[in-house]
Scaffold this motif. Structure first.
Motif, short mmCIF file in Angstrom:
data_model
loop_
_atom_site.label_atom_id
_atom_site.label_comp_id
_atom_site.label_asym_id
_atom_site.label_seq_id
_atom_site.Cartn_x
_atom_site.Cartn_y
_atom_site.Cartn_z
N GLY A 128 -20.81 -34.74 -58.75
CA GLY A 128 -21.28 -35.93 -58.53
C GLY A 128 -21.39 -37.17 -57.99
O GLY A 128 -21.45 -38.49 -58.02
N LEU B 283 -26.57 -36.47 -57.48
CA LEU B 283 -26.74 -37.23 -59.04
C LEU B 283 -27.20 -38.20 -59.14
O LEU B 283 -28.38 -38.28 -59.57
CB LEU B 283 -25.26 -36.72 -59.63
N THR C 283 -23.38 -30.96 -61.56
CA THR C 283 -25.08 -30.94 -61.06
C THR C 283 -24.86 -29.50 -60.07
O THR C 283 -24.30 -29.49 -59.37
CB THR C 283 -24.87 -32.25 -60.83
#
Length: 439
Positions: free
Chosen positions: A205, A380, A293
């Motif tokens: 992230g 992200l 992510t």
């Protein structure tokens, strides 16, 4: 070996008279990296020179960090030492914009420029014009020892996570058998440890900069990602991990000294070649792991051949790079070295070739990884830069290498992760201020 046919003197004199003046030979100097695909290219010098007797090739083969330094110094000072440079998707747009590279428009029809993968072609272009031709392209992936995973009852999901990778490394780490649970890049350099680390940070992230170009290296996401990386390598990596880059880890994994390796897709051909790899028949592969992510979890890169504008041998250099990046060259390597050894990641036709499909079980997987890597949306939170494992600004080469050194200091225990990232944050902030990105 070149054979010489001896003619009778009368015939020889007649042949000389018909031939006229001897054709002058142009020598071009090629700077390249010491990766396996480039070593094969150098070994095929005779094939090129026999087809182009008016051109001789002079090679300068260097370790990756040294190559980058030499190329950057030469191009920035207009040194003119080289006629062909091996550079990548980071350098090409930046150097082309400054007029340092010769544009490669007007390529002949038989070069089949539309056969080049779109993502690679776009990454080597400036204002829609190619300024380098792709020699090989790559994303990143996870390699693992299928036999060890089977023995341990480990099933790899379609998309592994970094947490799962750590758990597997714990189970398979066996120092007595001289086998590390995992191998990852530790050698400092923006194109060495930071290529892997940047994707790790992305998927945790994090990002290099926020939308105002403020460095984010002391953020919780960086702290978490780097602490994970340091603990993983120190606890379950090989001895001396801070000295290992791509080539070193390739050697370790090939001889069975690692259970897991996350690195470039371009290594697959060598790993699956039984003449090069002790584990060729015991391999599994999967996408690069993710954490918070999937964004930016696997990179996009191409090593490419470019002609500096300072070269005095433009035509000969262009002839060479067209040959070395052509479909015919790929077929030459396939026929002479085996189809797992062909340069991957550049042409659609390679992946449509039945010989390659039969020899390379990873072919379709790699093609999809390269198509799905998105340098314009790799973080992200929004970021102002283009690039997955690098930041597409001129200053990043210096910044990335300096941060790579501080991350390596955390890996070796010379600094804590927190200290290393605070140092990296301050240094990057100063660099961005000097460059005019920050007040």
């Amino acid at each position: 070996m070149r054979l010489t046919r001896h003619l009778p003197l009368t015939s020889l004199a007649a042949a000389i008279a018909l031939a006229g003046p001897a054709q002058a030979q142009t020598e071009i100097t090629i700077a390249t990296v010491n990766n396996n695909d480039m070593v094969i290219m150098q070994s095929l010098t005779d094939a090129f020179e026999e087809a182009h007797p008016d051109i001789a090739l002079d090679w300068v083969v260097l370790e990756e960090n040294v190559l980058r330094q030499r190329m950057t110094t030469d191009i920035a000072t207009q040194g003119g030492q080289f006629d062909v440079m091996t550079i990548g998707t980071y350098e090409v747009p930046i150097w082309a914009e400054r007029g340092w590279l010769s544009p490669l428009d007007g390529l002949p029809d038989d070069y089949q420029v539309d056969d080049l993968l779109t993502s690679v072609r776009d990454g080597l272009s400036n204002d829609g014009t190619l300024h380098a031709l792709p020699f090989y392209g790559e994303s990143s992936m996870m390699y693992y020892r299928q036999d060890l995973f089977d023995e341990a009852g480990i099933e790899v999901p379609e998309q592994p996570s970094w947490e799962e990778v750590r758990d597997w490394a714990v189970q398979l780490h066996d120092p007595e058998a001289q086998r590390a649970g995992i191998c990852l890049r530790g050698k400092p350099g923006w194109g060495e440890n930071m290529a892997l680390v940047s994707t790790l940070v992305n998927t945790f992230g994090g990002r290099w900069f926020d939308e105002d170009w403020q460095p984010q290296l002391d953020s919780p996401e960086w702290q978490e990602a780097i602490q994970f990386y340091v603990d993983l390598l120190n606890d379950y990596g090989p001895p001396g991990a801070s000295s290992n880059g791509f080539n070193e880890n390739l050697a370790l994994f090939s001889r069975g000294s690692c259970a897991i390796w996350v690195d470039a897709t371009s290594a697959a051909g060598k790993l699956y070649d039984p003449g090069e790899s002790d584990v060729a028949d015991r391999l599994g592969f999967a996408p690069a792991p993710v954490a918070r992510t999937p964004k930016g979890s696997h990179w996009l890169w191409s090593w490419a051949l470019a002609i500096p504008a300072t070269s005095e041998n433009q035509e000969a250099a262009r002839t060479f790079i067209q040959w070395a990046t052509s479909r015919e060259y790929i077929e030459l390597v396939g026929d002479t070295r085996g189809w797992t050894s062909v340069p991957p990641g550049t042409r659609e036709s390679t992946y449509a070739n039945e010989h390659y499909q039969d020899a390379a079980p990873f072919a379709g997987f790699v093609l999809e990884a390269m198509r799905s890597a998105d340098p314009t949306d790799s973080t992200l939170e929004p970021s102002p830069y283009v690039g997955v494992q690098f930041v597409g600004i001129p200053e990043f080469q210096s910044i990335g290498t300096q941060v790579g050194q501080t991350v390596a200091s955390a890996l070796t225990g010379d600094a804590t992760v927190e200290q290393a990232l605070q140092t990296a944050q301050r240094a990057t902030q100063r660099a961005m201020q000097r460059a005019g990105y920050l007040d």
